[in-house]
Design a protein around this motif. Structure first.
Motif, PDB file in Angstrom:
ATOM      1  N   GLU A   1       0.835  -1.202   0.000  1.00 16.46           N
ATOM      2  CA  GLU A   1       0.000   0.000   0.000  1.00 16.46           C
ATOM      3  C   GLU A   1       0.876   1.261   0.000  1.00 16.46           C
ATOM      4  O   GLU A   1       0.611   2.228  -0.725  1.00 16.46           O
ATOM      5  CB  GLU A   1      -0.914  -0.011   1.218  1.00 16.46           C
ATOM      6  CG  GLU A   1      -1.878   1.150   1.299  1.00 16.46           C
ATOM      7  CD  GLU A   1      -3.087   0.978   0.415  1.00 16.46           C
ATOM      8  OE1 GLU A   1      -3.747   1.984   0.129  1.00 16.46           O
ATOM      9  OE2 GLU A   1      -3.369  -0.162   0.007  1.00 16.46           O
ATOM     10  N   THR A   2       1.919   1.242   0.815  1.00 16.45           N
ATOM     11  CA  THR A   2       2.824   2.394   0.887  1.00 16.45           C
ATOM     12  C   THR A   2       3.529   2.618  -0.441  1.00 16.45           C
ATOM     13  O   THR A   2       3.634   3.755  -0.920  1.00 16.45           O
ATOM     14  CB  THR A   2       3.870   2.174   2.001  1.00 16.45           C
ATOM     15  OG1 THR A   2       3.197   2.039   3.254  1.00 16.45           O
ATOM     16  CG2 THR A   2       4.843   3.339   2.073  1.00 16.45           C
ATOM     17  N   VAL A   3       4.023   1.553  -1.042  1.00 11.42           N
ATOM     18  CA  VAL A   3       4.728   1.672  -2.319  1.00 11.42           C
ATOM     19  C   VAL A   3       3.782   2.164  -3.404  1.00 11.42           C
ATOM     20  O   VAL A   3       4.128   3.036  -4.214  1.00 11.42           O
ATOM     21  CB  VAL A   3       5.359   0.323  -2.717  1.00 11.42           C
ATOM     22  CG1 VAL A   3       5.964   0.405  -4.118  1.00 11.42           C
ATOM     23  CG2 VAL A   3       6.423  -0.083  -1.709  1.00 11.42           C
ATOM     24  N   ALA A   4       2.557   1.622  -3.426  1.00 10.87           N
ATOM     25  CA  ALA A   4       1.585   2.033  -4.438  1.00 10.87           C
ATOM     26  C   ALA A   4       1.285   3.519  -4.329  1.00 10.87           C
ATOM     27  O   ALA A   4       1.148   4.214  -5.346  1.00 10.87           O
ATOM     28  CB  ALA A   4       0.303   1.220  -4.297  1.00 10.87           C
ATOM     29  N   ALA A   5       1.193   4.038  -3.103  1.00  4.33           N
ATOM     30  CA  ALA A   5       0.886   5.451  -2.900  1.00  4.33           C
ATOM     31  C   ALA A   5       2.014   6.352  -3.375  1.00  4.33           C
ATOM     32  O   ALA A   5       1.783   7.489  -3.788  1.00  4.33           O
ATOM     33  CB  ALA A   5       0.592   5.710  -1.424  1.00  4.33           C
TER      34      ALA A   5
END
Length: 696
Positions: free
Chosen positions: A286-290
């Motif tokens: 989720e962090t990487v996608a953001a």
């Protein structure tokens, strides 16, 4: 996480469709693994592969020999002359949380229990290579090829940043990694290609593949490498320490790579980490996608690997992929489609804006039918033509744009793009001396649009000055720039509106607009390269219009989001707008920006003065839905300004990093996502109580 899932696989209705798909995949893979010119984007390739796999699972009797699903390199026809010491396998893909959890369940079943942790890191969108070191010196570089054999590209040794020619220790090892072009390197590569009269690359991935193999060029394309694993030397002459690689966790191998001076996936801005559970892996995803859109290089997902070597051995390996590792693929931000036509318009600041009409294509969940071409100069640099197959990119909220043509897909039927001889806005002369063409009248070309923008709710907020009245004021010569709004007379407004009562209301609203803070006034100027968010950052950094006008390039670059190129553009814009800014000051429009603590910082002091703790210090807040209660009268921009005044950071999407969601009426999917992630959700009324002291 469900919203991150990709489009479904292509449905193959019969054997003819299956055979066509196999041929298309193999041709695309052969082109990519040959010279990097594949006409298929990565997402289309993946969907075809999933369709082939689904068809073969349902009708195994129809499966062809050498199906791309059975090959390590997913369809590569040719390998090379160098046999890999250990096959360079592909990874199986998953496309959402349910897929990943299903993979995790299967892995646990094979192991007879939960894995002893996972290593997670970004999946670099590049070309896999093996780098062979003897006694610490790089002696051979080999592409993945078909996974069993690869092509010797040792001629590229010394041109790949991050892959040192000499390691920090004299060991004999094999380093495997991804060759890529960073965003800056891609721009530089296309600049170099254009200088030598060669067609530009359509995207960084193909550019990396083609450049690594190229020989005999009069120029060198800069490349980068990010390593993802380490193996002992294949010649049996390794040391005891190197033989011990097989007993190290994957995390330890990555640490060893870094210690040897090799750049790894852990050196990307999102880093890499070891986690205990798939739940923690999903939080990292989720962090990487953001952050994906802001990264300086292309990634297309996250790789999840069982970290412990015993877990890897027990899980084993299939014919083309290890069972202990998987790639979580993100939705594609690039697709290939065709340019149908090109239209031209003149923007608010007088610059000509070419727009490509495309055969509609879905990118990241949105159907894209139009994309910007930036400028006439860019059209020439990219050698774009009507009918071209092109790569189109859409990332986040950025307007879709054409990256470049797929030259290998040209049929000869493409036609040149006609450049305008007159301004499409006013029919006047064009200044074509720069890459970006501009109407000689500049902002005056369509002054009405500039004024309409300036009086909008998120800028000066002058209620009553609608488009028809603005057009009349401009036509009457009463308004020649936005500063003239503040010197309008009652007589001029009556002539434009035909109503004394309405004119008096507008005059009162103009008087109130003189009190707007600097960020609103600066935004109203319509400075190219800025919007509401950037205007707030600039205003809060400098505090006064005088400080902004006096700033040099170095000072402007202290503002988050402003680099050398944007700073130079802002200086030129401010110089052009200097007379308007002077007129605004003379008219009494010269308010400072209210000073607050930096975003995410507790307000112990502002300008050296002690202050109270800001209620949203260190918090990321997202507002969605229709605001009610004390926030009902605020625009979304005003709500974001309120969040920042109270010490928070205003977000636009919900993720694990979101602290608080303000959910108004019809909040929709953002509220559901916040609840699934455990993010605190409050009503506008509850939020209003928290920030009551900061309401306008």
């Amino acid at each position: 996480m469900r919203g991150m899932e990709n489009a479904p696989s292509v449905v193959l209705a019969d054997r003819a469709a299956y055979l066509d798909a196999v041929e298309e995949v193999r041709a695309a893979a052969a082109a990519y693994y040959g010279d990097g010119t594949s006409a298929l984007d990565d997402d289309t390739f993946d969907r075809l592969m999933r369709g082939i796999a689904a068809y073969e699972a349902a009708r195994p009797e129809d499966a062809v020999e050498q199906s791309p699903t059975a090959l390590v390199a997913a369809g590569a026809v040719e390998g090379g002359d160098v046999v890999h010491s250990v096959p360079m396998l592909s990874l199986d893909n998953v496309f959402g949380q349910e897929d990943l959890e299903r993979w995790g369940t299967g892995l646990a079943r094979r192991l007879g229990g939960e894995p002893r942790g996972f290593h997670v890191g970004p999946k670099i969108d590049g070309l896999a290579v093996a780098a062979y070191y003897t006694g610490g010196k790089l002696v051979r570089l080999v592409t993945r090829g078909n996974g069993t054999t690869g092509e010797d590209v040792s001629h590229a040794i010394g041109t790949v940043d991050g892959l040192p020619e000499v390691l920090a220790a004299p060991v004999s090892v094999e380093v495997r990694g991804e060759i890529v072009l960073t965003n800056d390197q891609f721009e530089e590569a296309n600049r170099i290609r254009a200088e030598y009269g060669e067609p530009v690359f359509s995207n960084p991935r193909n550019a990396a593949a083609g450049s690594l193999r190229a020989t005999g060029r009069a120029y060198t394309i800069p490349l980068s490498c990010y390593a993802y694993t380490l193996l002992p030397a294949a010649d049996g002459d390794d040391t005891a320490d190197e033989r011990g690689f097989a007993e190290r966790t994957h995390s330890a191998l990555m640490d060893t790579l870094g210690a040897l001076g090799v750049r790894t996936v852990a050196d990307t801005p999102v880093g890499a980490r070891t986690v205990a559970t798939l739940g923690e892996a999903l939080a990292y995803i989720e962090t990487v996608a953001a952050r994906r859109d802001a990264l300086p290089l292309g990634i297309d997902g996250v790789v999840i690997k069982a970290d412990h070597p015993d877990d890897q051995r027990t899980a084993g390996t299939g014919s083309r992929a290890p069972r202990w590792a998987v790639a979580y693929k993100f939705p594609a931000v690039e697709k290939t489609t065709r340019i149908v036509d090109v239209t031209w318009a003149t923007g608010r600041t007088g610059f000509l804006a070419p727009r490509a009409q495309l055969e509609p294509v879905e990118i990241a969940g949105v159907t894209v039918a139009f994309a910007t071409l930036h400028s006439p100069g860019m059209i020439g640099k990219l050698d774009l033509r009507i009918g071209d197959t092109v790569t189109v990119r859409r990332a986040g909220d950025v307007i879709p744009y054409v990256v470049g043509p797929v030259v290998a897909a040209r049929t000869g039927a493409e036609t040149p793009i006609a450049l305008p001889e007159k301004c499409p806005g006013c029919g006047g002369e064009i200044d074509s001396s720069q890459e970006r063409w501009r109407c000689v009248q500049g902002r005056a070309c369509d002054l009405s649009r500039s004024v309409e923008y300036a009086v909008g709710r998120d800028q000066l907020d002058i209620e009553g000055l609608g488009p028809k009245i603005v057009v009349r004021l401009v036509a009457d010569g009463a308004v020649a720039d936005i500063a003239d709004l503040f010197t309008l007379t009652r007589e001029q407004l009556v002539a434009a509106t035909g109503s004394e009562k309405n004119s008096d209301k507008i005059l009162a609203n103009i008087l109130a607009a003189k009190e707007r803070p600097l960020s609103r006034v600066f935004c109203a100027l319509g400075v190219r390269g800025t919007g509401r968010s950037m205007s707030r950052r600039i205003a809060r950094h400098f505090g006064t219009m005088a400080a902004i006008v006096d700033a040099d390039a170095a000072a402007l670059q202290e503002v988050d989001g402003i680099g050398p190129e944007k700073a130079a553009m802002l200086l030129a814009e401010l110089a052009e707008l200097a007379p308007v800014i002077a007129k605004l000051k003379a008219a009494g429009v010269d308010k400072d920006e209210p000073r607050v603590a930096a975003v995410g910082q507790s307000a112990d002091a502002v300008d050296g003065e002690p202050g109270e703790e800001l209620p949203l210090a260190g918090m990321t807040v997202v507002a969605t839905g229709s605001m009610t209660g004390p926030l009902a009268a605020l625009s979304r921009t005003a709500v974001n300004e309120l969040i920042e005044r109270a010490g928070g950071r205003a977000g636009s999407s919900v993720s694990k990093s979101t602290t608080l969601l303000v959910a108004g009426a019809n909040a929709g999917s953002k509220k559901a996502k916040a609840e699934s992630l455990g993010v605190r959700v409050v009503t506008p009324e509850e939020f209003g109580e928290t920030v009551a002291a900061y309401l306008p």
